[in-house]
Design a protein around this motif. Structure first.
Motif, short mmCIF file in Angstrom:
data_model
loop_
_atom_site.label_atom_id
_atom_site.label_comp_id
_atom_site.label_asym_id
_atom_site.label_seq_id
_atom_site.Cartn_x
_atom_site.Cartn_y
_atom_site.Cartn_z
N ASN A 73 0.84 -1.17 -0.11
CA ASN A 73 0.04 -0.10 -0.08
C ASN A 73 0.92 1.11 0.00
O ASN A 73 0.60 2.51 -0.57
CB ASN A 73 -0.82 0.05 1.14
CG ASN A 73 -2.25 -0.86 1.02
OD1 ASN A 73 -2.54 -1.29 0.00
ND2 ASN A 73 -2.69 -1.19 2.03
N ILE A 77 0.73 4.10 -3.06
CA ILE A 77 0.52 5.43 -2.78
C ILE A 77 1.73 6.34 -3.35
O ILE A 77 1.45 7.36 -3.78
CB ILE A 77 0.25 5.72 -1.19
CG1 ILE A 77 -0.91 5.16 -0.68
CG2 ILE A 77 0.39 7.36 -0.75
CD1 ILE A 77 -1.03 5.15 0.83
N GLN A 89 0.36 15.66 -4.10
CA GLN A 89 -0.38 14.34 -3.64
C GLN A 89 -0.83 14.71 -2.21
O GLN A 89 -1.87 14.35 -1.82
CB GLN A 89 0.87 13.32 -3.73
CG GLN A 89 0.39 12.10 -2.96
CD GLN A 89 -0.40 11.26 -3.68
OE1 GLN A 89 -0.86 11.63 -5.09
NE2 GLN A 89 -1.10 10.25 -3.01
N MET A 93 -4.35 14.65 -0.60
CA MET A 93 -4.86 13.74 0.39
C MET A 93 -5.32 14.35 1.74
O MET A 93 -6.41 13.85 2.26
CB MET A 93 -3.66 13.02 0.76
CG MET A 93 -3.09 11.91 -0.14
SD MET A 93 -1.69 10.96 0.47
CE MET A 93 -2.05 10.57 1.79
N THR A 102 -7.89 9.71 4.91
CA THR A 102 -6.59 9.83 4.87
C THR A 102 -6.04 9.33 6.21
O THR A 102 -4.97 8.66 6.40
CB THR A 102 -5.95 11.07 4.55
OG1 THR A 102 -6.41 11.27 3.00
CG2 THR A 102 -4.39 11.27 4.54
N MET A 136 -8.48 2.94 2.15
CA MET A 136 -8.11 3.25 0.76
C MET A 136 -9.05 3.16 -0.08
O MET A 136 -9.22 4.03 -1.20
CB MET A 136 -7.10 2.01 0.11
CG MET A 136 -5.79 2.08 0.99
SD MET A 136 -4.56 2.99 0.42
CE MET A 136 -3.91 2.41 -1.05
#
Length: 138
Positions: A73, A77, A89, A93, A102, A136
């Motif tokens: 994961n 990301i 990013q 997030m 998040t 997620m």
């Protein structure tokens, strides 16, 4: 230099497209960013699949699954940071609409590793992996 050329040619007033913003955000070329994205995403998928295969090992399988799933994961990301840049990013997030998801996802990533390494609770690590998945997806 490109901005100076745009200003001098009178094209500065144009709204930059999404792709132009992505290209201007980092110093990496577009081809390099795509290659970095593909490499990180492939590593993330490989770690997740490897973790799923290690799940069936007696005694340590659940802990290995939790660790590899979490690393997968994190790599996945990280792969999107190649496309949009790290700051963009992080800004996306932590937008108000994504803030809770998040925080839950990052907290579950940390708690999964804590339960696997320090607390040595395999069931708890599995629970946090499931919560990672839902955060997620959220």
């Amino acid at each position: 230099m490109d901005k100076l050329k745009r200003v001098l040619s009178g094209r500065d007033a144009e709204e930059p497209s999404g792709l132009a913003e992505v290209i201007d955000a980092t110093s990496l070329g577009w081809g390099t960013r795509v290659k970095g994205f593909i490499a990180c995403f492939a590593i993330g998928c490989l770690c997740s699949v490897l973790g799923s295969c290690l799940l069936w090992i007696p005694k340590k399988g659940l802990v290995l699954f939790a660790v590899f799933y979490t690393l997968g994961n994190i790599a996945s990301i990280g792969s999107t940071m190649f496309l949009m840049g790290p700051m963009k990013q992080l800004k996306r997030m932590f937008e108000p609409t994504r803030l809770i998801a998040t925080i839950v996802m990052l907290l579950c990533l940390i708690l999964t590793l804590c339960s696997a390494f320090w607390w040595r609770k395999a069931g708890l690590a599995l629970l946090f992996c499931i919560l990672q998945f839902f955060a997620m997806a959220w």
